[in-house]
Design a protein around this motif. Sequence first.
Motif, PDB file in Angstrom:
ATOM      1  N   ASP A  73      30.495  18.717  11.909  1.00  0.00           N
ATOM      2  CA  ASP A  73      29.711  17.819  12.573  1.00  0.00           C
ATOM      3  C   ASP A  73      28.880  16.896  11.960  1.00  0.00           C
ATOM      4  OD1 ASP A  73      28.404  16.936  14.926  1.00  0.00           O
ATOM      5  OD2 ASP A  73      27.240  18.935  15.312  1.00  0.00           O
ATOM      6  N   PHE A  74      28.412  15.776  12.613  1.00  0.00           N
ATOM      7  CA  PHE A  74      27.629  14.626  11.799  1.00  0.00           C
ATOM      8  C   PHE A  74      26.558  13.940  12.625  1.00  0.00           C
ATOM      9  CE2 PHE A  74      31.241  12.665  13.885  1.00  0.00           C
ATOM     10  CZ  PHE A  74      30.713  11.316  14.258  1.00  0.00           C
ATOM     11  N   ALA A  75      25.702  13.697  11.899  1.00  0.00           N
ATOM     12  CA  ALA A  75      24.463  12.849  12.610  1.00  0.00           C
ATOM     13  C   ALA A  75      24.678  11.513  12.586  1.00  0.00           C
ATOM     14  CB  ALA A  75      23.355  12.842  11.749  1.00  0.00           C
ATOM     15  N   PHE A  76      24.854  10.850  13.958  1.00  0.00           N
ATOM     16  CA  PHE A  76      25.284   9.631  14.227  1.00  0.00           C
ATOM     17  C   PHE A  76      23.959   8.373  14.421  1.00  0.00           C
ATOM     18  CE2 PHE A  76      27.324   6.576  17.236  1.00  0.00           C
ATOM     19  CZ  PHE A  76      28.261   5.840  16.271  1.00  0.00           C
ATOM     20  N   PHE A  77      24.015   7.407  14.003  1.00  0.00           N
ATOM     21  CA  PHE A  77      23.120   6.421  14.285  1.00  0.00           C
ATOM     22  C   PHE A  77      23.633   5.240  14.742  1.00  0.00           C
ATOM     23  CE2 PHE A  77      20.805   2.419  13.198  1.00  0.00           C
ATOM     24  CZ  PHE A  77      19.365   2.828  13.905  1.00  0.00           C
ATOM     25  N   GLN A  78      23.169   4.766  15.956  1.00  0.00           N
ATOM     26  CA  GLN A  78      23.362   3.488  16.562  1.00  0.00           C
ATOM     27  C   GLN A  78      22.087   3.279  17.448  1.00  0.00           C
ATOM     28  OE1 GLN A  78      26.209   4.016  19.941  1.00  0.00           O
ATOM     29  NE2 GLN A  78      26.262   1.882  20.583  1.00  0.00           N
ATOM     30  N   ASP A  79      21.797   1.629  17.095  1.00  0.00           N
ATOM     31  CA  ASP A  79      20.317   1.233  17.374  1.00  0.00           C
ATOM     32  C   ASP A  79      20.207   1.573  18.861  1.00  0.00           C
ATOM     33  OD1 ASP A  79      22.394  -0.717  18.640  1.00  0.00           O
ATOM     34  OD2 ASP A  79      21.386  -2.313  17.447  1.00  0.00           O
ATOM     35  N   TYR A  80      21.083   1.045  19.541  1.00  0.00           N
ATOM     36  CA  TYR A  80      20.627   1.243  21.045  1.00  0.00           C
ATOM     37  C   TYR A  80      20.113   2.576  21.917  1.00  0.00           C
ATOM     38  CZ  TYR A  80      21.046   0.293  26.231  1.00  0.00           C
ATOM     39  OH  TYR A  80      20.539  -0.032  27.643  1.00  0.00           O
ATOM     40  N   PRO A  81      20.845   3.510  21.398  1.00  0.00           N
ATOM     41  CA  PRO A  81      20.456   4.833  21.912  1.00  0.00           C
ATOM     42  C   PRO A  81      19.150   5.460  20.939  1.00  0.00           C
ATOM     43  CG  PRO A  81      22.504   5.184  20.991  1.00  0.00           C
ATOM     44  CD  PRO A  81      22.364   3.774  20.984  1.00  0.00           C
TER      45      PRO A  81
ATOM     46  N   LEU B  24      16.824   3.955  18.943  1.00  0.00           N
ATOM     47  CA  LEU B  24      15.604   2.984  18.789  1.00  0.00           C
ATOM     48  C   LEU B  24      15.197   2.798  20.428  1.00  0.00           C
ATOM     49  CD1 LEU B  24      16.372   0.592  15.751  1.00  0.00           C
ATOM     50  CD2 LEU B  24      15.231   2.736  15.827  1.00  0.00           C
ATOM     51  N   PHE B  25      13.735   2.942  20.467  1.00  0.00           N
ATOM     52  CA  PHE B  25      13.233   2.578  21.834  1.00  0.00           C
ATOM     53  C   PHE B  25      13.634   1.029  21.943  1.00  0.00           C
ATOM     54  CE2 PHE B  25      10.522   6.185  20.969  1.00  0.00           C
ATOM     55  CZ  PHE B  25      10.576   6.896  21.988  1.00  0.00           C
TER      56      PHE B  25
ATOM     57  N   ALA C 227       5.564   0.989  18.360  1.00  0.00           N
ATOM     58  CA  ALA C 227       5.232   1.491  16.863  1.00  0.00           C
ATOM     59  C   ALA C 227       6.468   2.331  16.484  1.00  0.00           C
ATOM     60  CB  ALA C 227       3.938   2.271  17.034  1.00  0.00           C
ATOM     61  N   LEU C 228       6.900   3.372  17.297  1.00  0.00           N
ATOM     62  CA  LEU C 228       8.026   3.972  16.801  1.00  0.00           C
ATOM     63  C   LEU C 228       9.167   3.142  16.442  1.00  0.00           C
ATOM     64  CD1 LEU C 228       7.480   7.119  18.995  1.00  0.00           C
ATOM     65  CD2 LEU C 228       7.416   7.085  16.367  1.00  0.00           C
ATOM     66  N   PHE C 229       9.515   2.076  17.337  1.00  0.00           N
ATOM     67  CA  PHE C 229      10.697   1.147  17.195  1.00  0.00           C
ATOM     68  C   PHE C 229      10.467   0.413  15.878  1.00  0.00           C
ATOM     69  CE2 PHE C 229      11.837  -3.295  17.595  1.00  0.00           C
ATOM     70  CZ  PHE C 229      13.266  -3.241  17.824  1.00  0.00           C
ATOM     71  N   LYS C 230       9.296  -0.090  15.492  1.00  0.00           N
ATOM     72  CA  LYS C 230       8.951  -0.700  14.394  1.00  0.00           C
ATOM     73  C   LYS C 230       9.100   0.218  13.137  1.00  0.00           C
ATOM     74  CE  LYS C 230       5.737  -4.190  16.456  1.00  0.00           C
ATOM     75  NZ  LYS C 230       4.829  -4.810  16.225  1.00  0.00           N
ATOM     76  N   GLN C 231       8.861   1.195  13.434  1.00  0.00           N
ATOM     77  CA  GLN C 231       9.140   2.360  12.053  1.00  0.00           C
ATOM     78  C   GLN C 231      10.584   2.628  11.959  1.00  0.00           C
ATOM     79  OE1 GLN C 231       7.216   6.082  12.895  1.00  0.00           O
ATOM     80  NE2 GLN C 231       7.691   6.821  10.675  1.00  0.00           N
ATOM     81  N   GLY C 232      11.464   2.694  13.185  1.00  0.00           N
ATOM     82  CA  GLY C 232      12.580   2.976  13.058  1.00  0.00           C
ATOM     83  C   GLY C 232      13.263   1.787  12.156  1.00  0.00           C
ATOM     84  N   LEU C 233      13.049   0.546  12.717  1.00  0.00           N
ATOM     85  CA  LEU C 233      13.586  -0.660  12.288  1.00  0.00           C
ATOM     86  C   LEU C 233      13.408  -0.860  10.612  1.00  0.00           C
ATOM     87  CD1 LEU C 233      14.926  -3.004  13.780  1.00  0.00           C
ATOM     88  CD2 LEU C 233      12.633  -4.268  13.515  1.00  0.00           C
ATOM     89  N   SER C 234      12.150  -0.515  10.145  1.00  0.00           N
ATOM     90  CA  SER C 234      11.900  -0.421   8.972  1.00  0.00           C
ATOM     91  C   SER C 234      12.756   0.492   8.128  1.00  0.00           C
ATOM     92  CB  SER C 234      10.258  -0.087   8.503  1.00  0.00           C
ATOM     93  OG  SER C 234      10.277   1.150   8.749  1.00  0.00           O
ATOM     94  N   MET C 235      13.275   1.499   8.568  1.00  0.00           N
ATOM     95  CA  MET C 235      14.406   2.267   7.868  1.00  0.00           C
ATOM     96  C   MET C 235      15.735   2.149   7.999  1.00  0.00           C
ATOM     97  SD  MET C 235      11.920   4.162   6.381  1.00  0.00           S
ATOM     98  CE  MET C 235      13.077   5.247   5.523  1.00  0.00           C
TER      99      MET C 235
END
Length: 290
Positions: A86-94, A96-97, A107-115
Amino acid sequence: EAFFPVAELRRLVEALGEDWGFLFVALSYRWLTKDHPDPENFHLNIVAKVARLYLDGGTGSLVKGAQGSPLAAAFRKAGLGEENADFAFFQDYPCLFQKPRSPEEDALFKQGLSMLHVWYGHEQNVCWQQTELPAGFAAEMEALGLARSYEESGWCFVEAAVSAGVKVGTRRLDLGKRTDDAMTTYGGRGIAFPHWKLEVVCAAKRQPPLLPDEVRQLLETEKKFTTGKEDVEVVDALYRGFFEGVAGAATVLTFKGLQWGAAEVKALAGVLPRFSVLQTLDLSDNKLGA
């Protein structure tokens, strides 16, 4: 379940040991509309097929003797069972808010964007670039004065530049380079011909790391943003922060098997002095004399 519990991720990272990076995959792709990146599942249909290969432990491969993907091999090696890969999958649309956002969500969106530089740029994890676009898309975007391709998009360009920085050779794949043969199996041992390995075909000819000033110049002169040039400062800061961090810390760079020639080596030579603590550089299985 759409979310990976942190405790489960930590358990798998510890169990996989040095192969933990295969557990994390980030997707870089061109949004197809301003409000929704993939309204007709064009990207999803391609990525889903690649994901199936990535999870395959070899039983689904048409190549006799193939041992499947490096992810399945890592689970097998760790005694976790390739059938449980299995694997963890990152896609911005689902992940990040999106707008509209509450103050807390923003605030959470900006925190995620910074990473984002961690997801796209870490040397050990995997990045898939879905560069293929629907027929007629380029002409439609040209009429609107927007980026006609993945490469012309400012955000995609920076994601690609970040992922090219220090990532191990075959962990950065351009899915637009895939072929019918390569879609037979993701990779792994026991496969005689490189053109049957998706991870080989799609990793070939990636760009060497770029200097921050080069990125800034290209952002200002050649790249386009849906929101106009207001995002230039955001992505410029994202790349500069990433580059300065890795250039001052990386002791090993592995650019093995990328089919690089003289042009890529010349470009790499221009940036290497910035890697001040580098000890090991792996350029094996390239065409350096070509």
